[in-house]
Scaffold this motif. Structure first.
Motif, PDB file in Angstrom:
ATOM      1  N   GLY A  71      25.375 -30.999 -69.065  1.00  0.00           N
ATOM      2  CA  GLY A  71      25.076 -30.556 -67.706  1.00  0.00           C
ATOM      3  C   GLY A  71      25.806 -31.398 -66.671  1.00  0.00           C
ATOM      4  N   HIS A  72      25.801 -32.717 -66.887  1.00  0.00           N
ATOM      5  CA  HIS A  72      26.531 -33.598 -65.975  1.00  0.00           C
ATOM      6  C   HIS A  72      28.034 -33.350 -66.067  1.00  0.00           C
ATOM      7  CE1 HIS A  72      23.344 -36.178 -64.402  1.00  0.00           C
ATOM      8  NE2 HIS A  72      22.782 -36.135 -65.596  1.00  0.00           N
ATOM      9  N   ALA A  73      28.517 -33.089 -67.284  1.00  0.00           N
ATOM     10  CA  ALA A  73      29.951 -32.839 -67.451  1.00  0.00           C
ATOM     11  C   ALA A  73      30.377 -31.596 -66.673  1.00  0.00           C
ATOM     12  CB  ALA A  73      30.287 -32.686 -68.931  1.00  0.00           C
ATOM     13  N   LEU A  74      29.559 -30.537 -66.746  1.00  0.00           N
ATOM     14  CA  LEU A  74      29.873 -29.313 -66.001  1.00  0.00           C
ATOM     15  C   LEU A  74      29.831 -29.562 -64.506  1.00  0.00           C
ATOM     16  CD1 LEU A  74      30.367 -26.263 -65.722  1.00  0.00           C
ATOM     17  CD2 LEU A  74      27.887 -25.930 -65.946  1.00  0.00           C
ATOM     18  N   ARG A  75      28.783 -30.272 -64.043  1.00  0.00           N
ATOM     19  CA  ARG A  75      28.658 -30.537 -62.619  1.00  0.00           C
ATOM     20  C   ARG A  75      29.825 -31.379 -62.109  1.00  0.00           C
ATOM     21  NH1 ARG A  75      29.208 -32.066 -58.174  1.00  0.00           N
ATOM     22  NH2 ARG A  75      27.680 -32.823 -56.675  1.00  0.00           N
ATOM     23  N   CYS A  76      30.235 -32.395 -62.887  1.00  0.00           N
ATOM     24  CA  CYS A  76      31.321 -33.279 -62.457  1.00  0.00           C
ATOM     25  C   CYS A  76      32.664 -32.555 -62.463  1.00  0.00           C
ATOM     26  CB  CYS A  76      31.375 -34.518 -63.354  1.00  0.00           C
ATOM     27  SG  CYS A  76      29.963 -35.627 -63.161  1.00  0.00           S
ATOM     28  N   VAL A 167      28.890 -25.599 -59.324  1.00  0.00           N
ATOM     29  CA  VAL A 167      28.193 -26.852 -59.021  1.00  0.00           C
ATOM     30  C   VAL A 167      26.720 -26.576 -58.729  1.00  0.00           C
ATOM     31  CG1 VAL A 167      27.984 -28.730 -57.357  1.00  0.00           C
ATOM     32  CG2 VAL A 167      30.227 -28.073 -58.193  1.00  0.00           C
ATOM     33  N   MET A 168      26.444 -25.559 -57.913  1.00  0.00           N
ATOM     34  CA  MET A 168      25.067 -25.216 -57.592  1.00  0.00           C
ATOM     35  C   MET A 168      24.288 -24.829 -58.843  1.00  0.00           C
ATOM     36  SD  MET A 168      25.701 -22.977 -54.102  1.00  0.00           S
ATOM     37  CE  MET A 168      23.953 -22.779 -53.751  1.00  0.00           C
ATOM     38  N   ILE A 169      24.916 -24.089 -59.734  1.00  0.00           N
ATOM     39  CA  ILE A 169      24.257 -23.669 -60.974  1.00  0.00           C
ATOM     40  C   ILE A 169      23.949 -24.879 -61.845  1.00  0.00           C
ATOM     41  CG2 ILE A 169      24.544 -22.381 -63.114  1.00  0.00           C
ATOM     42  CD1 ILE A 169      24.070 -20.615 -60.691  1.00  0.00           C
ATOM     43  N   ALA A 170      24.937 -25.769 -62.008  1.00  0.00           N
ATOM     44  CA  ALA A 170      24.740 -26.953 -62.851  1.00  0.00           C
ATOM     45  C   ALA A 170      23.628 -27.839 -62.293  1.00  0.00           C
ATOM     46  CB  ALA A 170      26.048 -27.739 -62.950  1.00  0.00           C
ATOM     47  N   MET A 171      23.584 -28.007 -60.972  1.00  0.00           N
ATOM     48  CA  MET A 171      22.550 -28.842 -60.366  1.00  0.00           C
ATOM     49  C   MET A 171      21.176 -28.220 -60.537  1.00  0.00           C
ATOM     50  SD  MET A 171      24.611 -30.079 -56.948  1.00  0.00           S
ATOM     51  CE  MET A 171      23.309 -31.113 -56.298  1.00  0.00           C
TER      52      MET A 171
END
Length: 289
Positions: A71-76, A167-171
């Motif tokens: 999840g962090h990898a996608l957001r970053c 980004v919104m989805i990952a967060m």
């Protein structure tokens, strides 16, 4: 109670949108003053870690410990791509036009939230997003022939909107288990690691004005990240997304005051449509109490 949390989420989202509009104005000034683009995301990441350092030191290694590494990898990854595309767009286009195009991300966020988060696609939210998108088109309508640079800026703005929706989805997917400072800290670390070496290659000592704008924009970016994360913990993406349209008139005011970009009648009409979309959502919350 649920409606009160959602209304609080709307307020936090509006505050985040305002912070990001101020960030864009600061970074546009820094770019115009000759600051190399890679220094901006690097400085944002470094400033983020500086602000979070008291929390990181107090929590120790557990501050970054996570069970959601992907999840962090996608957001970053999405955040790094979205922010650089954002910088290219505001460098190559009129500030208000660039932001208006990037604010189309609610149209990307709504279907992505349904596909990836399993959110219900409520009719009023779809109509509100479309109404806000219509307001964006009114403000950002093309006038005359578009130069090659403006065309590239437009493509960058569209791509930034799509990656910004990710980004919104990952967060949102991490909101239930990951505290906001941890999410923001990992993004800061990834930005420093990615853009640090690049910044070293293109380093040029910034002027006092560029340095001031760099610090101010970085501070507003961190505030926007924390507010956005807090908003996503209180309301669904489909509800928050249309509020992002408020960034267009806010940015237009900055563009007028700082860069002399004259708004036309379309600003008032487009802003009215976006406000109508947001008020429609708020009224829907009251009706479901």
């Amino acid at each position: 109670m649920e409606s009160s949390r959602a209304l609080a989420g709307l307020g936090l989202m509006l505050a985040a949108t305002t912070a990001f509009a101020g960030m864009g104005a600061c970074f546009r000034l820094a770019i115009q003053d000759g600051l190399p683009l890679p220094l901006l995301p690097f400085a944002r990441g470094a400033f983020t870690l500086l602000i979070l350092s008291p929390w990181l030191l107090r929590q120790g290694p557990s501050a970054l410990a996570t069970r959601r590494p992907w999840g962090h990898a996608l957001r970053c990854a999405a955040g790094i791509a979205s922010f650089m595309l954002y910088l290219l767009a505001i460098a190559w286009m009129r500030l208000a036009d660039a932001v208006a195009i990037m604010q189309a991300k609610p149209l990307w966020a709504l279907p992505l939230a349904v596909l990836l988060l399993g959110e219900r696609l409520r009719r009023e939210r779809v109509l509100a997003a479309l109404l806000g998108f219509l307001g964006m088109l009114v403000i950002a309508r093309p006038e005359g022939a578009m130069s090659e640079t403006a065309l590239l800026g437009t493509l960058a703005a569209v791509a930034s909107g799509i990656t910004g929706a990710l980004v919104m989805i990952a967060m949102k997917r991490m909101a239930g288990t990951e505290p906001p400072p941890r999410v923001v800290a990992w993004y800061g670390i990834s930005s420093v690691l990615v853009w640090g070496p690049v910044s070293a290659l293109v380093w040029d000592s910034p002027s006092p004005l560029a340095l001031l704008c760099l610090l101010g924009g970085s501070g507003l970016a961190v505030a926007g990240d924390l507010l956005l994360q807090a908003a996503s913990r209180r309301a669904e993406i489909g509800l928050l997304a249309p509020v992002d349209y408020a960034g267009i008139p806010i940015t237009a005011v900055f563009a007028l005051l700082l860069f002399g970009e004259q708004p036309g009648w379309s600003l008032a009409l487009g802003t009215g449509l976006m406000l109508a979309a947001t008020l429609w959502l708020a009224q829907g919350l009251h009706r479901r109490r």
